[in-house]
Design an enzyme around this catalytic site. Structure first.
Site, PDB file in Angstrom:
ATOM      1  N   LYS A   1       0.779  -1.449  -0.165  1.00  0.00           N
ATOM      2  CA  LYS A   1      -0.311  -0.161  -0.015  1.00  0.00           C
ATOM      3  C   LYS A   1       0.714   1.440   0.174  1.00  0.00           C
ATOM      4  O   LYS A   1       2.347   1.431   0.504  1.00  0.00           O
ATOM      5  CB  LYS A   1      -1.024   0.387   0.808  1.00  0.00           C
ATOM      6  CG  LYS A   1      -0.588   0.222   2.476  1.00  0.00           C
ATOM      7  CD  LYS A   1      -0.036   1.235   3.010  1.00  0.00           C
ATOM      8  CE  LYS A   1       0.717   0.675   4.631  1.00  0.00           C
ATOM      9  NZ  LYS A   1       1.187   2.475   4.675  1.00  0.00           N
TER      10      LYS A   1
ATOM     11  N   ASP B   1      -2.542  -2.156   9.701  1.00  0.00           N
ATOM     12  CA  ASP B   1      -2.169  -1.632   8.408  1.00  0.00           C
ATOM     13  C   ASP B   1      -2.712  -2.807   7.799  1.00  0.00           C
ATOM     14  O   ASP B   1      -3.276  -3.290   5.978  1.00  0.00           O
ATOM     15  CB  ASP B   1      -1.369  -1.842   7.913  1.00  0.00           C
ATOM     16  CG  ASP B   1      -0.715  -0.396   7.974  1.00  0.00           C
ATOM     17  OD1 ASP B   1      -1.077   0.730   7.459  1.00  0.00           O
ATOM     18  OD2 ASP B   1       0.744   0.526   7.577  1.00  0.00           O
TER      19      ASP B   1
HETATM   20  C1  LIG Z   1       2.499   3.883   9.135  1.00  0.00           C
HETATM   21  C2  LIG Z   1       1.217   3.289   8.557  1.00  0.00           C
HETATM   22  O1  LIG Z   1       1.796   2.323   7.949  1.00  0.00           O
HETATM   23  C3  LIG Z   1       0.225   3.944   8.021  1.00  0.00           C
HETATM   24  O2  LIG Z   1      -0.562   3.495   6.787  1.00  0.00           O
HETATM   25  C4  LIG Z   1       0.834   2.149   9.879  1.00  0.00           C
HETATM   26  O3  LIG Z   1      -0.144   3.274   9.993  1.00  0.00           O
HETATM   27  C5  LIG Z   1       1.592   1.704  10.753  1.00  0.00           C
HETATM   28  O4  LIG Z   1       0.774   0.400  10.997  1.00  0.00           O
HETATM   29  P1  LIG Z   1       1.622  -0.451  11.830  1.00  0.00           P
HETATM   30  O5  LIG Z   1       3.026  -1.166  10.558  1.00  0.00           O
HETATM   31  O6  LIG Z   1       0.137  -1.697  10.702  1.00  0.00           O
HETATM   32  O7  LIG Z   1       1.390  -0.392  12.390  1.00  0.00           O
HETATM   33  P2  LIG Z   1       0.852  -1.681  14.192  1.00  0.00           P
HETATM   34  O8  LIG Z   1       1.724  -2.936  13.959  1.00  0.00           O
HETATM   35  O9  LIG Z   1       0.092  -1.743  14.294  1.00  0.00           O
HETATM   36  O10 LIG Z   1       1.984  -0.503  14.786  1.00  0.00           O
HETATM   37  C6  LIG Z   1       3.205  -0.530  15.044  1.00  0.00           C
HETATM   38  C7  LIG Z   1       3.552   0.523  15.882  1.00  0.00           C
HETATM   39  O11 LIG Z   1       2.972   1.953  15.190  1.00  0.00           O
HETATM   40  C8  LIG Z   1       2.737   3.107  15.802  1.00  0.00           C
HETATM   41  N1  LIG Z   1       1.503   3.530  15.927  1.00  0.00           N
HETATM   42  C9  LIG Z   1       0.740   2.125  14.411  1.00  0.00           C
HETATM   43  C10 LIG Z   1      -0.575   2.745  14.141  1.00  0.00           C
HETATM   44  C11 LIG Z   1      -1.052   4.178  14.493  1.00  0.00           C
HETATM   45  N2  LIG Z   1      -2.209   4.275  14.231  1.00  0.00           N
HETATM   46  N3  LIG Z   1      -0.275   4.306  15.875  1.00  0.00           N
HETATM   47  C12 LIG Z   1       0.321   4.147  16.037  1.00  0.00           C
HETATM   48  O12 LIG Z   1       1.358   4.871  16.946  1.00  0.00           O
HETATM   49  C13 LIG Z   1       3.090   2.067  17.287  1.00  0.00           C
HETATM   50  O13 LIG Z   1       3.837   2.726  18.207  1.00  0.00           O
HETATM   51  C14 LIG Z   1       2.556   0.527  17.154  1.00  0.00           C
HETATM   52  O14 LIG Z   1       3.121   0.290  18.522  1.00  0.00           O
HETATM   53  N1  LIG Z   2       6.362 -11.114   7.164  1.00  0.00           N
HETATM   54  C1  LIG Z   2       6.646  -9.869   7.091  1.00  0.00           C
HETATM   55  N2  LIG Z   2       7.166  -9.384   6.693  1.00  0.00           N
HETATM   56  C2  LIG Z   2       8.155  -8.392   6.375  1.00  0.00           C
HETATM   57  N3  LIG Z   2       8.463  -8.434   7.763  1.00  0.00           N
HETATM   58  C3  LIG Z   2       7.920  -9.155   9.244  1.00  0.00           C
HETATM   59  C4  LIG Z   2       6.965  -9.807   9.018  1.00  0.00           C
HETATM   60  N4  LIG Z   2       6.508 -10.675  10.061  1.00  0.00           N
HETATM   61  C5  LIG Z   2       7.778 -10.351  10.637  1.00  0.00           C
HETATM   62  N5  LIG Z   2       8.156  -8.654  10.129  1.00  0.00           N
HETATM   63  C6  LIG Z   2       8.801  -7.578  11.119  1.00  0.00           C
HETATM   64  O1  LIG Z   2       8.266  -6.514  10.996  1.00  0.00           O
HETATM   65  C7  LIG Z   2       9.153  -5.458  10.410  1.00  0.00           C
HETATM   66  C8  LIG Z   2       8.486  -4.554   9.541  1.00  0.00           C
HETATM   67  O2  LIG Z   2       8.355  -4.582   8.726  1.00  0.00           O
HETATM   68  P1  LIG Z   2       7.000  -4.181   7.541  1.00  0.00           P
HETATM   69  O3  LIG Z   2       7.832  -4.578   6.190  1.00  0.00           O
HETATM   70  O4  LIG Z   2       5.708  -5.281   7.917  1.00  0.00           O
HETATM   71  O5  LIG Z   2       7.386  -2.953   7.415  1.00  0.00           O
HETATM   72  P2  LIG Z   2       6.200  -1.626   7.069  1.00  0.00           P
HETATM   73  O6  LIG Z   2       6.075  -2.033   5.516  1.00  0.00           O
HETATM   74  O7  LIG Z   2       7.373  -0.304   7.237  1.00  0.00           O
HETATM   75  O8  LIG Z   2       5.087  -1.378   7.441  1.00  0.00           O
HETATM   76  P3  LIG Z   2       4.380  -0.263   7.824  1.00  0.00           P
HETATM   77  O9  LIG Z   2       4.293   0.131   6.374  1.00  0.00           O
HETATM   78  O10 LIG Z   2       3.161  -1.357   8.088  1.00  0.00           O
HETATM   79  O11 LIG Z   2       4.293   0.202   9.480  1.00  0.00           O
HETATM   80  C9  LIG Z   2      10.389  -5.980  10.234  1.00  0.00           C
HETATM   81  O12 LIG Z   2      11.235  -5.440  10.632  1.00  0.00           O
HETATM   82  C10 LIG Z   2      10.543  -7.122  10.551  1.00  0.00           C
HETATM   83  O13 LIG Z   2      11.382  -7.861  11.327  1.00  0.00           O
END
Ligand SMILES: C[C@](O)(CO)[C@H](O)COP(=O)(O)OP(=O)(O)OC[C@H]1O[C@@H](n2ccc(N)nc2=O)[C@H](O)[C@@H]1O
Ligand SMILES: Nc1ncnc2c1ncn2[C@@H]1O[C@H](COP(=O)(O)OP(=O)(O)OP(=O)(O)O)[C@@H](O)[C@H]1O
Length: 321
Positions: free
Chosen positions: A17, A147
């Site tokens: 996304k 997400d």
């Molecule tokens: C930045 C985005 O990717 C935008 O779509 C999302 O808000 C992040 O979503 P995500 O990675 O699925 O987040 P989660 O795994 O639920 O949360 C990880 C951490 O991100 C922060 N977090 C996330 C979502 C949100 N609405 N507020 C937050 O402050 C919090 O510190 C949380 O502990």
């Molecule tokens: N299936 C997976 N694929 C990728 N990372 C994973 C997975 N499972 C656990 N992780 C852990 O989660 C952390 C975040 O990975 P991810 O790729 O989801 O980040 P992101 O794309 O920045 O997430 P978001 O956009 O939802 O904030 C990684 O550093 C990894 O250690």
């Protein structure tokens, strides 16, 4: 004699996304922030195969595989355990093997781990022949991460709450994107913390109203939408990774209509006039040496869905910087 029939493995394709609009509210007592966001699912996809197996576990291949845990903290595995518990199966020994083929950058702000979790939910529902609706899966998805529900639905959607409350945004128009992967990932909580810090110190820019973005989307005009893209986390991501400023400039210099940090970054996403323009911008951006890899993608695309093995995987042109 009774022969147990082992169902064939199920493969699910699931999109990355980008947030076209990401408005972040103040930090809540639970540590999360209230969001108003517009998600778009892009043609950059992971594939997740789930199969019945005596030896359970997770295998990860492809983009950034060495940075992904294969144990209990893998988000796809957590999805397996959550769904198993939900339907009364043994969550500690679900007898499932998960194979993830990654194209979505790890810790890139494109919800790669969330996508894999959503794919595992959809794949297992099919493998175990569960009678479970997408809305019931979305309930479970929200427990895995903010997400994850969007990755189930895909297309374009408005997200509120922590980002997990999803309402589809209708629209027939395709948009063309160039994605620049950075050399290292960024931790999502670190970026939210940095935004809190910047807000405590001053007044970093805030995005406008979401309604304008929804109108831009329905116009189908990428030039109009380009003016409306915005991300409150961008200032925080750039503060942690000052090199992103140069990448954002290089994309626009290469002919993109606009560039933004994707979600919490560090991936940057560039909206282009059309598919041809995107290929041109990608080539030029790759030559600028400001990022690790450049990909071309379009959106919206569907959310997590089971694919037949005959369906060829789209291979977005890859340009090494
Ligand atoms: C930045 C985005 O990717 C935008 O779509 C999302 O808000 C992040 O979503 P995500 O990675 O699925 O987040 P989660 O795994 O639920 O949360 C990880 C951490 O991100 C922060 N977090 C996330 C979502 C949100 N609405 N507020 C937050 O402050 C919090 O510190 C949380 O502990
Ligand atoms: N299936 C997976 N694929 C990728 N990372 C994973 C997975 N499972 C656990 N992780 C852990 O989660 C952390 C975040 O990975 P991810 O790729 O989801 O980040 P992101 O794309 O920045 O997430 P978001 O956009 O939802 O904030 C990684 O550093 C990894 O250690």
């Amino acid at each position: 004699m009774v022969l147990a029939v082992v169902p064939p493995p199920v493969t699910v394709r699931v999109p990355a996304k980008v947030n076209l609009h990401l408005a972040v509210g103040d930090v809540r007592p639970d540590g999360y922030h209230d969001l108003v966001t517009v998600f778009q699912a892009l043609s950059l996809v992971d594939e997740v195969t789930v199969a019945v197996a005596d030896e359970p576990g997770v295998e990860v291949h492809g983009e950034g595989a060495d940075q992904v845990p294969t144990g209990a903290s893998n988000l796809a595995w957590r999805a397996v355990q959550l769904l198993a518990a939900h339907v009364g199966r043994d969550a500690d020994d679900p007898k499932v093997r998960v194979v993830i083929r990654k194209a979505i950058p790890v810790a890139g702000g494109m919800a790669g781990g969330s996508a894999d979790a959503a794919a595992a939910l959809v794949g297992l529902s099919s493998l175990w022949r569960l009678d479970i609706s997408r809305d019931e899966l979305a309930e479970l998805a929200g427990k895995l991460g903010a997400d994850v529900p969007f990755a189930l639905y895909g297309a374009t959607a408005l997200g509120t709450g922590r980002g997990e409350r999803i309402v589809p945004v209708l629209g027939r128009h395709q948009f063309h994107w160039v994605l620049a992967f950075d050399r290292r990932g960024l931790s999502t909580p670190d970026v939210f913390d940095e935004l809190d810090r910047l807000r405590a110190e001053g007044d970093p820019p805030r995005v406008g109203e979401v309604e304008a973005v929804l109108e831009g989307l329905s116009s189908g005009d990428p030039r109009q939408l380009a003016l409306l893209l915005g991300n409150d986390l961008q200032a925080a991501a750039v503060s942690l990774r000052p090199n992103l400023r140069r990448t954002l400039r290089a994309g626009v210099d290469a002919g993109a209509l606009a560039g933004i940090v994707s979600g919490s970054g560090p991936t940057t996403a560039f909206l282009c006039e059309d598919g041809d323009a995107a290929v041109k911008v990608a080539a030029e951006l790759a030559g600028a040496g400001v990022c690790r890899t450049v990909r071309v993608a379009h959106g919206p695309v569907p959310g997590a869905r089971v694919i037949t093995t005959e369906e060829p995987k789209p291979t977005p042109p890859e340009v090494h910087a």
